[in-house]
Design a protein around this motif. Sequence first.
Motif, PDB file in Angstrom:
ATOM      1  N   ALA A  63      57.419   5.176  27.677  1.00  0.00           N
ATOM      2  CA  ALA A  63      58.225   4.502  28.145  1.00  0.00           C
ATOM      3  C   ALA A  63      59.010   3.816  27.893  1.00  0.00           C
ATOM      4  N   LEU A  64      60.571   4.111  28.642  1.00  0.00           N
ATOM      5  CA  LEU A  64      61.692   4.081  28.103  1.00  0.00           C
ATOM      6  C   LEU A  64      62.304   2.663  27.154  1.00  0.00           C
ATOM      7  N   GLU A  65      62.214   1.912  28.294  1.00  0.00           N
ATOM      8  CA  GLU A  65      62.600   0.594  27.409  1.00  0.00           C
ATOM      9  C   GLU A  65      61.908   0.128  26.426  1.00  0.00           C
ATOM     10  N   CYS A  81      69.339   7.573  17.710  1.00  0.00           N
ATOM     11  CA  CYS A  81      70.000   6.815  18.510  1.00  0.00           C
ATOM     12  C   CYS A  81      70.354   7.016  20.173  1.00  0.00           C
ATOM     13  N   SER A  82      70.587   6.066  20.395  1.00  0.00           N
ATOM     14  CA  SER A  82      70.604   6.783  21.708  1.00  0.00           C
ATOM     15  C   SER A  82      71.867   6.471  22.758  1.00  0.00           C
ATOM     16  N   ASN A  83      72.329   6.707  23.898  1.00  0.00           N
ATOM     17  CA  ASN A  83      73.456   5.491  24.652  1.00  0.00           C
ATOM     18  C   ASN A  83      72.603   4.839  25.793  1.00  0.00           C
ATOM     19  N   ILE A  84      71.223   4.444  25.434  1.00  0.00           N
ATOM     20  CA  ILE A  84      70.843   3.883  27.131  1.00  0.00           C
ATOM     21  C   ILE A  84      71.837   2.638  26.768  1.00  0.00           C
ATOM     22  N   LYS A  85      72.101   2.160  27.504  1.00  0.00           N
ATOM     23  CA  LYS A  85      72.800   0.599  27.454  1.00  0.00           C
ATOM     24  C   LYS A  85      71.582  -0.683  27.585  1.00  0.00           C
ATOM     25  N   ILE A  86      71.262  -1.023  26.532  1.00  0.00           N
ATOM     26  CA  ILE A  86      70.136  -1.842  26.163  1.00  0.00           C
ATOM     27  C   ILE A  86      70.549  -3.003  27.012  1.00  0.00           C
ATOM     28  N   GLY A  87      71.267  -3.527  27.443  1.00  0.00           N
ATOM     29  CA  GLY A  87      71.553  -5.074  28.045  1.00  0.00           C
ATOM     30  C   GLY A  87      71.225  -4.641  29.529  1.00  0.00           C
ATOM     31  N   GLU A  88      70.783  -3.121  30.416  1.00  0.00           N
ATOM     32  CA  GLU A  88      70.303  -3.160  31.581  1.00  0.00           C
ATOM     33  C   GLU A  88      69.140  -2.586  31.891  1.00  0.00           C
ATOM     34  N   ILE A  89      68.053  -3.382  30.362  1.00  0.00           N
ATOM     35  CA  ILE A  89      66.680  -2.128  30.195  1.00  0.00           C
ATOM     36  C   ILE A  89      65.833  -3.947  31.370  1.00  0.00           C
ATOM     37  N   TYR A  90      66.043  -4.306  31.427  1.00  0.00           N
ATOM     38  CA  TYR A  90      65.344  -5.593  31.803  1.00  0.00           C
ATOM     39  C   TYR A  90      65.705  -5.817  33.892  1.00  0.00           C
ATOM     40  N   LYS A  91      66.940  -5.605  33.965  1.00  0.00           N
ATOM     41  CA  LYS A  91      67.596  -4.960  35.225  1.00  0.00           C
ATOM     42  C   LYS A  91      66.314  -3.935  35.925  1.00  0.00           C
ATOM     43  N   VAL A 110      58.369  -5.834  25.826  1.00  0.00           N
ATOM     44  CA  VAL A 110      59.145  -5.640  26.481  1.00  0.00           C
ATOM     45  C   VAL A 110      60.061  -6.264  27.892  1.00  0.00           C
ATOM     46  N   VAL A 111      59.931  -5.945  28.895  1.00  0.00           N
ATOM     47  CA  VAL A 111      59.817  -5.977  30.273  1.00  0.00           C
ATOM     48  C   VAL A 111      59.125  -6.815  30.930  1.00  0.00           C
ATOM     49  N   GLY A 112      58.133  -7.020  30.423  1.00  0.00           N
ATOM     50  CA  GLY A 112      56.620  -7.829  31.070  1.00  0.00           C
ATOM     51  C   GLY A 112      57.127  -9.189  31.008  1.00  0.00           C
ATOM     52  N   ALA A 113      57.193 -10.230  32.186  1.00  0.00           N
ATOM     53  CA  ALA A 113      57.645 -11.240  32.396  1.00  0.00           C
ATOM     54  C   ALA A 113      57.206 -12.695  31.356  1.00  0.00           C
ATOM     55  N   ASN A 114      56.222 -11.458  30.620  1.00  0.00           N
ATOM     56  CA  ASN A 114      55.199 -13.242  28.928  1.00  0.00           C
ATOM     57  C   ASN A 114      55.276 -12.585  28.022  1.00  0.00           C
ATOM     58  N   ALA A 115      56.493 -11.076  27.677  1.00  0.00           N
ATOM     59  CA  ALA A 115      57.429 -11.183  26.966  1.00  0.00           C
ATOM     60  C   ALA A 115      58.276 -11.826  26.180  1.00  0.00           C
ATOM     61  N   VAL A 116      58.758 -12.087  27.314  1.00  0.00           N
ATOM     62  CA  VAL A 116      60.063 -13.607  27.554  1.00  0.00           C
ATOM     63  C   VAL A 116      59.754 -14.750  27.317  1.00  0.00           C
ATOM     64  N   LYS A 117      58.635 -15.283  27.046  1.00  0.00           N
ATOM     65  CA  LYS A 117      57.840 -16.584  28.136  1.00  0.00           C
ATOM     66  C   LYS A 117      56.998 -17.007  26.633  1.00  0.00           C
ATOM     67  N   LYS A 136      68.422 -12.161  26.266  1.00  0.00           N
ATOM     68  CA  LYS A 136      69.961 -10.876  26.196  1.00  0.00           C
ATOM     69  C   LYS A 136      70.191 -10.187  26.226  1.00  0.00           C
ATOM     70  N   ASP A 137      69.990  -9.445  25.065  1.00  0.00           N
ATOM     71  CA  ASP A 137      69.986  -8.336  24.312  1.00  0.00           C
ATOM     72  C   ASP A 137      70.223  -6.998  25.396  1.00  0.00           C
ATOM     73  N   ILE A 138      68.694  -7.609  26.346  1.00  0.00           N
ATOM     74  CA  ILE A 138      68.052  -6.845  27.162  1.00  0.00           C
ATOM     75  C   ILE A 138      68.466  -6.691  28.662  1.00  0.00           C
ATOM     76  N   GLY A 139      68.852  -7.974  28.578  1.00  0.00           N
ATOM     77  CA  GLY A 139      69.673  -8.729  30.064  1.00  0.00           C
ATOM     78  C   GLY A 139      68.303 -10.064  30.782  1.00  0.00           C
ATOM     79  N   ALA A 140      67.969  -9.828  29.732  1.00  0.00           N
ATOM     80  CA  ALA A 140      66.473 -11.428  30.657  1.00  0.00           C
ATOM     81  C   ALA A 140      67.292 -12.840  30.127  1.00  0.00           C
ATOM     82  N   GLU A 141      66.183 -13.438  30.602  1.00  0.00           N
ATOM     83  CA  GLU A 141      66.498 -14.317  30.422  1.00  0.00           C
ATOM     84  C   GLU A 141      65.231 -15.129  29.653  1.00  0.00           C
ATOM     85  N   ARG A 142      65.043 -15.612  28.457  1.00  0.00           N
ATOM     86  CA  ARG A 142      64.164 -16.252  28.071  1.00  0.00           C
ATOM     87  C   ARG A 142      64.184 -17.648  28.853  1.00  0.00           C
ATOM     88  N   GLU A 143      62.337 -17.838  28.916  1.00  0.00           N
ATOM     89  CA  GLU A 143      61.592 -18.769  29.418  1.00  0.00           C
ATOM     90  C   GLU A 143      60.642 -19.873  29.155  1.00  0.00           C
TER      91      GLU A 143
END
Length: 198
Positions: A63-65, A81-91, A110-117, A136-143
Amino acid sequence: SLPNEFFRLVSKIRKRFPLAEVSEHCHNDLGLAVANSIAAIHAGANQVHCTVNGIGERAGNAALEEIASILTVKKNFVNACSNIKIGEIYKTAQIVSKYFGVDIPVYKAVVGANAVKHEAGIHVQYVNGYEAFNPKDIGAEREITISRHSGIHTVLEVARINRINIGKEEAIALLDEIKKKDLKISQKDFKRYLEQKA
């Protein structure tokens, strides 16, 4: 392969062909694609193949993310290192899920709904210790959700987020009520829940 096996394999290739570009491509049949990809990087691979959400044949690919997040969070331990824009991962994960028609498991790293809950009181009290990265670093919001798994710190934190002043006794009473009714109240619905109670 196990990560230590894969590390040895890539190390042998790197030793035998020191000037070659070494690229690896892992499938996730045993759930080790990401771990093996990181092992390959440690062994000197120049490139790892991966896909968004790990989508691929059979059990999928690395998984890239997850790889991008590891390279970011563990940058002091992984010499890559990579040039991936980590802030765009979630979207990006959401977009790929939608267009491929493949749901993201809620418990996916990383991108599962419960990963930030968070629900448990101790998780909310020490959120920075439990989270590998700030959502926020990956473009998600803590819940934060209040439920039967929650503690007093969860109620107090959700109240703080909503700019509602409640005391400890009131928070304990609210938590008891939520547990008795077996409710799940998100931080976004907390204010509405209090208003309906009034």
